[in-house]
Scaffold this active site. Structure first.
Site, PDB file in Angstrom:
ATOM      1  N   ASP A  66       0.750  -1.234   0.104  1.00 29.10           N
ATOM      2  CA  ASP A  66       0.130  -0.064   0.113  1.00 29.10           C
ATOM      3  C   ASP A  66       0.941   1.225   0.218  1.00 29.10           C
ATOM      4  O   ASP A  66       1.988   1.270   0.437  1.00 29.10           O
ATOM      5  CB  ASP A  66      -0.800   0.031   1.310  1.00 29.10           C
ATOM      6  N   HIS A 117      -6.197   2.995  -4.527  1.00 26.61           N
ATOM      7  CA  HIS A 117      -6.140   3.487  -3.096  1.00 26.61           C
ATOM      8  C   HIS A 117      -6.394   4.906  -2.825  1.00 26.61           C
ATOM      9  O   HIS A 117      -5.694   5.323  -1.681  1.00 26.61           O
ATOM     10  CB  HIS A 117      -4.697   2.909  -2.599  1.00 26.61           C
ATOM     11  N   HIS A 121      -5.279   9.665   0.217  1.00 24.05           N
ATOM     12  CA  HIS A 121      -5.333   8.871   1.317  1.00 24.05           C
ATOM     13  C   HIS A 121      -5.863   9.276   2.430  1.00 24.05           C
ATOM     14  O   HIS A 121      -5.403   9.301   3.761  1.00 24.05           O
ATOM     15  CB  HIS A 121      -3.661   8.392   1.673  1.00 24.05           C
ATOM     16  N   HIS A 212       3.644  -2.365   3.158  1.00 22.95           N
ATOM     17  CA  HIS A 212       3.670  -0.985   2.745  1.00 22.95           C
ATOM     18  C   HIS A 212       4.969  -0.555   1.980  1.00 22.95           C
ATOM     19  O   HIS A 212       5.976  -1.259   2.615  1.00 22.95           O
ATOM     20  CB  HIS A 212       3.336   0.129   3.742  1.00 22.95           C
TER      21      HIS A 212
END
Length: 243
Positions: A66, A117, A121, A212
């Site tokens: 991510d 995504h 964010h 991540h």
């Protein structure tokens, strides 16, 4: 016999024949609708929960990354994955894609899957429906500018922030919500050994591992990946993409 009636009957027959011929000609000339018209794809059914596991057989698992792409960490992740011939899913942030389009191309060219995504964010649960839609659409647009032919199929909400509004926005755009089942909390930098131990202790058939490659210093994540990935492979696990 009345010649007027005969003439009238012949005229009616001729007109009917001409109309039939014209109609047949039109049907013959017109292309088949099924052959030329692009029918819209059916909208996927509303999904009330994100997908948290893969179903591809014994010891099949998935690994996801991510918050990237990031110039300091994504290349390292890609090197480890390439060395072990593992395909992964990268859940990318629109603002990072805009900054580092070459890294998105590198992810794609290496055969990995790209998922949405969000654009910036945020926690999507705190936004109104129009703001959620904008975050999703801007994210998809950023990916499309770099990879115009790529079709994004999955989306992961930042922080795992799912809500009916978020899930509805994804469903309306033909996107599937991607969750996870193994979270080593690598973003908190607990140490390389801790990340390795957490992943290997929780890994089981169907697991989706959350890692991540962006959003901060991810050197521990890369270092841990170099350890736990080959160990998982030697234990018989095989990595697949969500499907």
């Amino acid at each position: 016999m009345d010649t007027t009636s005969v003439t009238s009957s012949r005229r009616t027959l001729l007109m009917g024949a001409a109309a039939t011929t014209t109609t047949l000609a039109l049907f013959a000339a017109a292309p088949s609708a099924s052959a030329t018209d692009k029918q819209p794809s059916p909208r996927p059914a509303f999904v009330p929960e994100p997908v948290r596991t893969v179903d591809a057989g014994p010891q099949r698992v998935a690994v996801t990354f991510d918050d990237g792409p990031h110039p300091d960490h994504t290349p390292g992740v890609l090197r480890v994955l390439r060395r072990h011939r593992v395909r992964a899913t990268f859940c990318v942030v629109g603002t990072e894609v805009e900054k580092h389009p070459q890294l998105l191309r590198a992810i794609h060219d290496a055969g990995h899957m790209i998922a949405g995504h969000s654009w910036s964010h945020p926690d999507l649960r705190r936004l109104d429906p129009d703001e959620v839609a904008e975050e999703v659409d801007r994210n998809l647009a950023a990916i499309a500018r770099v990879l115009p032919r790529y079709r994004v199929e999955w989306f992961r909400a930042p922080y795992g922030g799912w809500s009916p509004e978020v899930l509805g926005a994804l469903s309306a755009r033909g996107l599937r919500p991607l969750g996870w089942s193994v979270d080593p909390v690598d973003w908190s930098r607990p140490g390389t050994d801790a990340i390795v131990e957490r992943v290997l202790s929780e890994l089981t058939t169907g697991s989706i591992v959350l890692n991540h490659d962006g959003g901060g210093d991810r050197d521990q994540t890369v270092a841990a990946l170099e350890v736990w990935l080959p160990e998982a492979l030697s234990d018989g696990f095989r990595f697949v993409l969500p499907a």
